[in-house]
Enzyme design. Structure first.
Site, PDB file in Angstrom:
ATOM      1  N   PRO A  16       0.800  -1.221   0.000  1.00 56.10           N
ATOM      2  CA  PRO A  16       0.000   0.000   0.000  1.00 56.10           C
ATOM      3  C   PRO A  16       0.834   1.274   0.000  1.00 56.10           C
ATOM      4  CG  PRO A  16      -0.118  -1.084   2.137  1.00 56.10           C
ATOM      5  CD  PRO A  16       0.583  -2.022   1.203  1.00 56.10           C
ATOM      6  N   ASN A  17       0.340   2.218  -0.771  1.00 49.39           N
ATOM      7  CA  ASN A  17       0.867   3.573  -0.898  1.00 49.39           C
ATOM      8  C   ASN A  17       2.176   3.666  -1.670  1.00 49.39           C
ATOM      9  OD1 ASN A  17      -1.288   4.840   0.549  1.00 49.39           O
ATOM     10  ND2 ASN A  17      -0.402   3.966   2.403  1.00 49.39           N
ATOM     11  N   ARG A  24       5.067  11.088  -2.345  1.00 51.07           N
ATOM     12  CA  ARG A  24       4.643  10.875  -0.953  1.00 51.07           C
ATOM     13  C   ARG A  24       5.855  10.881  -0.027  1.00 51.07           C
ATOM     14  NH1 ARG A  24       4.296   5.667   1.801  1.00 51.07           N
ATOM     15  NH2 ARG A  24       3.192   6.021   3.735  1.00 51.07           N
ATOM     16  N   TYR A  29      11.176   8.639   1.459  1.00 55.94           N
ATOM     17  CA  TYR A  29      11.147   7.675   0.357  1.00 55.94           C
ATOM     18  C   TYR A  29      11.816   8.156  -0.924  1.00 55.94           C
ATOM     19  CZ  TYR A  29       7.693   5.778   3.545  1.00 55.94           C
ATOM     20  OH  TYR A  29       7.059   5.307   4.656  1.00 55.94           O
ATOM     21  N   ASN A  79       8.229  -5.379  -0.568  1.00 57.51           N
ATOM     22  CA  ASN A  79       8.079  -4.174   0.247  1.00 57.51           C
ATOM     23  C   ASN A  79       6.597  -4.093   0.565  1.00 57.51           C
ATOM     24  OD1 ASN A  79       7.831  -1.657   1.398  1.00 57.51           O
ATOM     25  ND2 ASN A  79       9.216  -0.659  -0.033  1.00 57.51           N
ATOM     26  N   ALA A  82       3.042  -0.588   4.980  1.00 59.34           N
ATOM     27  CA  ALA A  82       2.445  -0.618   6.322  1.00 59.34           C
ATOM     28  C   ALA A  82       2.005  -2.017   6.750  1.00 59.34           C
ATOM     29  CB  ALA A  82       1.258   0.341   6.388  1.00 59.34           C
ATOM     30  N   GLU A 103      12.479  -9.170   2.539  1.00 56.60           N
ATOM     31  CA  GLU A 103      11.710  -7.991   2.935  1.00 56.60           C
ATOM     32  C   GLU A 103      12.570  -6.748   2.689  1.00 56.60           C
ATOM     33  OE1 GLU A 103       9.885  -6.132   7.073  1.00 56.60           O
ATOM     34  OE2 GLU A 103      10.543  -8.207   7.044  1.00 56.60           O
ATOM     35  N   HIS A 105      12.661  -2.359   2.716  1.00 57.29           N
ATOM     36  CA  HIS A 105      12.078  -1.064   3.094  1.00 57.29           C
ATOM     37  C   HIS A 105      13.003   0.034   2.614  1.00 57.29           C
ATOM     38  CE1 HIS A 105       9.083  -3.048   5.510  1.00 57.29           C
ATOM     39  NE2 HIS A 105      10.048  -3.812   5.960  1.00 57.29           N
ATOM     40  N   ARG A 112      12.427   5.226  12.765  1.00 53.81           N
ATOM     41  CA  ARG A 112      11.184   5.981  12.609  1.00 53.81           C
ATOM     42  C   ARG A 112      10.270   5.760  13.811  1.00 53.81           C
ATOM     43  NH1 ARG A 112       8.812   5.500   6.847  1.00 53.81           N
ATOM     44  NH2 ARG A 112       7.591   7.198   7.719  1.00 53.81           N
TER      45      ARG A 112
END
Length: 153
Positions: A16-17, A24, A29, A79, A82, A103, A105, A112
């Site tokens: 998502p996103n 964004r 990012y 990735n 969330a 995985e 990111h 964060r």
């Protein structure tokens, strides 16, 4: 490493996103769009058959992981956005497929917000790359290529 007649198949899944990359939260990012990340990855790894998939829907990600086994995919770069921090369903899907999953990111999730420091996925993935920007995708593909060489795939 597979030859050009039989390239290594790797699936790159974005959650998502991530369709909003480039616009964004660029401080976290960067400015590259998801299409640019895919193009850069194809250029960096031309000997690999890369397939890209993005969805904002958890069930679509689960379905695509399950389909990857039937499609002859060697490994997955994931990735999950969330869903990394919330999805038991995605964790169970990773654990149920017989594919190595890395995985990834873009940002350093450990630097964060506190809720981002826990990954439901990490325990069932072969590895995790966090905080190296979009280079993390390339590093994950390179590691999967090495794994394929070592396994004779």
């Amino acid at each position: 490493m597979p030859n050009m007649i039989d390239p290594l198949n790797i699936l790159v899944i974005n959650g998502p996103n991530l369709n909003l990359l480039g616009s964004r939260e660029t401080a976290h990012y960067g400015h590259a769009t998801l299409d640019e990340v895919a193009a850069d990855l194809r250029m960096a790894c031309p000997e690999v058959a890369l397939e890209f998939f993005q969805s904002n829907h958890e069930g679509d990600l689960v379905d695509r992981l399950q389909e990857a086994v039937k499609a002859g995919t060697f490994g997955v770069v994931l990735n999950a956005g969330a869903y990394t921090h919330t999805s038991v369903a995605l964790r169970d899907a990773i654990s149920s497929v017989s594919l190595p999953v890395v995985e990834v990111h873009i940002s350093n999730i450990y630097a964060r917000e506190s809720f981002r420091k826990h990954s439901f996925l990490a325990p069932v993935c072969r590895g995790q790359i966090s905080g190296l920007g979009t280079d993390g995708y390339r590093l994950a593909v390179l590691w999967l290529q090495t794994l394929a060489e070592q396994s004779g795939a």
